[in-house]
Motif scaffolding. Sequence first.
Motif, PDB file in Angstrom:
ATOM      1  N   ALA A   1       0.842  -1.202   0.000  1.00  0.00           N
ATOM      2  CA  ALA A   1       0.000   0.000   0.000  1.00  0.00           C
ATOM      3  C   ALA A   1       0.873   1.247   0.000  1.00  0.00           C
ATOM      4  N   LEU A   2       1.826   1.315   0.913  1.00  0.00           N
ATOM      5  CA  LEU A   2       2.641   2.537   1.010  1.00  0.00           C
ATOM      6  C   LEU A   2       3.532   2.730  -0.221  1.00  0.00           C
ATOM      7  N   GLU A   3       4.017   1.627  -0.783  1.00  0.00           N
ATOM      8  CA  GLU A   3       4.862   1.761  -1.976  1.00  0.00           C
ATOM      9  C   GLU A   3       4.055   2.308  -3.151  1.00  0.00           C
ATOM     10  N   THR A   4       2.855   1.781  -3.345  1.00  0.00           N
ATOM     11  CA  THR A   4       2.050   2.255  -4.476  1.00  0.00           C
ATOM     12  C   THR A   4       1.628   3.715  -4.263  1.00  0.00           C
ATOM     13  N   LEU A   5       1.257   4.062  -3.040  1.00  0.00           N
ATOM     14  CA  LEU A   5       0.809   5.438  -2.782  1.00  0.00           C
ATOM     15  C   LEU A   5       1.955   6.433  -2.968  1.00  0.00           C
ATOM     16  N   THR A   6       3.144   6.047  -2.514  1.00  0.00           N
ATOM     17  CA  THR A   6       4.301   6.932  -2.709  1.00  0.00           C
ATOM     18  C   THR A   6       4.623   7.064  -4.197  1.00  0.00           C
ATOM     19  N   ALA A   7       4.433   5.983  -4.949  1.00  0.00           N
ATOM     20  CA  ALA A   7       4.705   6.023  -6.392  1.00  0.00           C
ATOM     21  C   ALA A   7       3.816   7.054  -7.091  1.00  0.00           C
ATOM     22  N   PHE A   8       2.562   7.174  -6.626  1.00  0.00           N
ATOM     23  CA  PHE A   8       1.676   8.183  -7.233  1.00  0.00           C
ATOM     24  C   PHE A   8       2.230   9.581  -7.006  1.00  0.00           C
ATOM     25  N   LYS A   9       2.714   9.829  -5.806  1.00  0.00           N
ATOM     26  CA  LYS A   9       3.262  11.144  -5.515  1.00  0.00           C
ATOM     27  C   LYS A   9       4.543  11.386  -6.314  1.00  0.00           C
ATOM     28  N   ARG A  10       5.371  10.357  -6.410  1.00  0.00           N
ATOM     29  CA  ARG A  10       6.613  10.495  -7.173  1.00  0.00           C
ATOM     30  C   ARG A  10       6.310  10.832  -8.633  1.00  0.00           C
ATOM     31  N   ALA A  11       5.211  10.276  -9.148  1.00  0.00           N
ATOM     32  CA  ALA A  11       4.836  10.525 -10.544  1.00  0.00           C
ATOM     33  C   ALA A  11       4.259  11.919 -10.744  1.00  0.00           C
ATOM     34  N   GLY A  12       3.988  12.631  -9.647  1.00  0.00           N
ATOM     35  CA  GLY A  12       3.522  14.007  -9.790  1.00  0.00           C
ATOM     36  C   GLY A  12       2.165  14.288  -9.187  1.00  0.00           C
ATOM     37  N   ALA A  13       1.557  13.297  -8.552  1.00  0.00           N
ATOM     38  CA  ALA A  13       0.217  13.509  -8.001  1.00  0.00           C
ATOM     39  C   ALA A  13       0.266  14.356  -6.732  1.00  0.00           C
ATOM     40  N   SER A  14      -0.742  15.197  -6.574  1.00  0.00           N
ATOM     41  CA  SER A  14      -0.908  15.952  -5.324  1.00  0.00           C
ATOM     42  C   SER A  14      -1.577  15.099  -4.263  1.00  0.00           C
ATOM     43  N   GLY A  15      -2.373  14.148  -4.685  1.00  0.00           N
ATOM     44  CA  GLY A  15      -3.077  13.309  -3.727  1.00  0.00           C
ATOM     45  C   GLY A  15      -3.693  12.107  -4.417  1.00  0.00           C
ATOM     46  N   VAL A  16      -4.215  11.185  -3.589  1.00  0.00           N
ATOM     47  CA  VAL A  16      -4.699   9.910  -4.091  1.00  0.00           C
ATOM     48  C   VAL A  16      -6.039   9.558  -3.457  1.00  0.00           C
ATOM     49  N   LEU A  17      -7.000   9.194  -4.302  1.00  0.00           N
ATOM     50  CA  LEU A  17      -8.222   8.573  -3.786  1.00  0.00           C
ATOM     51  C   LEU A  17      -7.904   7.098  -3.621  1.00  0.00           C
ATOM     52  N   THR A  18      -8.020   6.587  -2.396  1.00  0.00           N
ATOM     53  CA  THR A  18      -7.623   5.201  -2.178  1.00  0.00           C
ATOM     54  C   THR A  18      -8.394   4.569  -1.032  1.00  0.00           C
ATOM     55  N   TYR A  19      -8.767   3.312  -1.243  1.00  0.00           N
ATOM     56  CA  TYR A  19      -9.434   2.557  -0.177  1.00  0.00           C
ATOM     57  C   TYR A  19      -8.457   2.222   0.948  1.00  0.00           C
ATOM     58  N   PHE A  20      -7.172   2.423   0.703  1.00  0.00           N
ATOM     59  CA  PHE A  20      -6.162   2.233   1.748  1.00  0.00           C
ATOM     60  C   PHE A  20      -6.033   3.457   2.651  1.00  0.00           C
ATOM     61  N   ALA A  21      -6.842   4.501   2.426  1.00  0.00           N
ATOM     62  CA  ALA A  21      -6.625   5.759   3.154  1.00  0.00           C
ATOM     63  C   ALA A  21      -6.514   5.569   4.672  1.00  0.00           C
ATOM     64  N   PRO A  22      -7.475   4.888   5.334  1.00  0.00           N
ATOM     65  CA  PRO A  22      -7.334   4.791   6.800  1.00  0.00           C
ATOM     66  C   PRO A  22      -6.120   3.960   7.210  1.00  0.00           C
ATOM     67  N   LEU A  23      -5.848   2.876   6.487  1.00  0.00           N
ATOM     68  CA  LEU A  23      -4.667   2.055   6.792  1.00  0.00           C
ATOM     69  C   LEU A  23      -3.395   2.883   6.632  1.00  0.00           C
ATOM     70  N   ALA A  24      -3.287   3.569   5.496  1.00  0.00           N
ATOM     71  CA  ALA A  24      -2.072   4.342   5.224  1.00  0.00           C
ATOM     72  C   ALA A  24      -1.909   5.458   6.251  1.00  0.00           C
ATOM     73  N   ALA A  25      -3.013   6.130   6.589  1.00  0.00           N
ATOM     74  CA  ALA A  25      -2.916   7.229   7.563  1.00  0.00           C
ATOM     75  C   ALA A  25      -2.421   6.690   8.903  1.00  0.00           C
ATOM     76  N   ARG A  26      -2.913   5.503   9.280  1.00  0.00           N
ATOM     77  CA  ARG A  26      -2.456   4.906  10.549  1.00  0.00           C
ATOM     78  C   ARG A  26      -0.968   4.557  10.457  1.00  0.00           C
ATOM     79  N   LEU A  27      -0.572   3.949   9.351  1.00  0.00           N
ATOM     80  CA  LEU A  27       0.836   3.555   9.196  1.00  0.00           C
ATOM     81  C   LEU A  27       1.737   4.788   9.200  1.00  0.00           C
ATOM     82  N   LEU A  28       1.206   5.906   8.714  1.00  0.00           N
ATOM     83  CA  LEU A  28       2.006   7.132   8.627  1.00  0.00           C
ATOM     84  C   LEU A  28       1.918   7.949   9.927  1.00  0.00           C
ATOM     85  N   GLY A  29       1.232   7.372  10.895  1.00  0.00           N
ATOM     86  CA  GLY A  29       1.171   8.023  12.198  1.00  0.00           C
ATOM     87  C   GLY A  29       0.156   9.142  12.273  1.00  0.00           C
ATOM     88  N   GLY A  30      -0.890   9.070  11.441  1.00  0.00           N
ATOM     89  CA  GLY A  30      -1.920  10.108  11.421  1.00  0.00           C
ATOM     90  C   GLY A  30      -2.851  10.024  12.621  1.00  0.00           C
TER      91      GLY A  30
END
Length: 331
Positions: free
Chosen positions: A302-331
């Motif tokens: 999840a985190l690798e794919t989400l970071t890849a979107f940002k690396r490609a130039g995205a400002s943000g991502v619509l993702t069903y992983f949002a709550p998981l990723a936010a928790r992993l990122l310490g949100g």
Amino acid sequence: MDHAAYPALRLRRTRVAPWSRRLVAETVLTPSDLIWPLFVTEGAQVEEPIATLPGVSRWSLDGIAARAREAQALGIPCVALFPNTPQHLRTADGREATNPYNLICRAIAAIKDAAPDVGVLTDVALDPYTEHGHDGLVDDRGYVMNDATMQVLTEQALVQARAGADIIAPSDMMDGRVGAIRRALEEAAHPNVQIMAYAAKYASAFYGPFRDAVGSGGRLKGDKRGYQMDHANSDEALREVALDLAEGADTVMVKPGLPYLDIVRRVKDRFAVPVFVYQVSGEYAMIEAAAAAGMGDRDALALETLTAFKRAGASGVLTYFAPLAARLLGG
Ligand code: PBG
């Protein structure tokens, strides 16, 4: 330019320690980059797990309000709403889309009440409201009619804006709809409602679980290739983006995500506007399936794919992983 060569230059030096990797990271993913898609259903205290979207459920309004509070607590700035319209309200003309008391409008109100600091994005398209599962009005030969559809979409956008939506996101791919919606919002005194155009939306095999979630999949006659983009094309995506920006879109979206990173990069380089990516249901489901089968680590994927979107130039991502990723990122 790198003038030095090995051994003066060892690119591994900056990679050895975690503190150093953090220091030189070119891309940082944070909870602020996430938009959380939520599925709404009728009833009270209802949670309906979606079999093809493991870990994702449809929620009744009370559950939607709770998810919005969760988003706020996790630092997720925005949620995106999709309805599972009751079967008896699905018609050929999709008129429930323009009902100011439909599920989506009530969900907007519930979220604004529960978590006023969370942005609300609403989808504009008719597929959760039509008996045939298409995003627009269909003529007797099965053609999705552009201009007639646009009128309904404009009305749909207006009821959502009136109910308090912050971002209107047309996902239908009709020509001219961004301009029509922008004009209608101006005339109806909603000058600050944003439009996030699903600008480069491809006819994709990755939408299956989403269609199960909104209950449109089984109904769909034919496919959506007459309006969504051909996955062979990239220049055409730039034309779509240019048009949507000229018509008044504030931000644009590329969808699906991972197979279309080249499009994200081209759009970002060409237009220098905020670009969003939708990591769609099939992409999410593939990672979930791989993790469940012991073929990969869900959190890392999840985190690798989400970071890849940002690396490609995205400002943000619509993702069903949002709550998981936010928790992993310490949100
Ligand atoms: C509806 C819509 C779709 C998605 C978002 N809005 C499906 C489609 O176009 O058939 C797909 C999202 C996903 O797969 O997660 N127009």
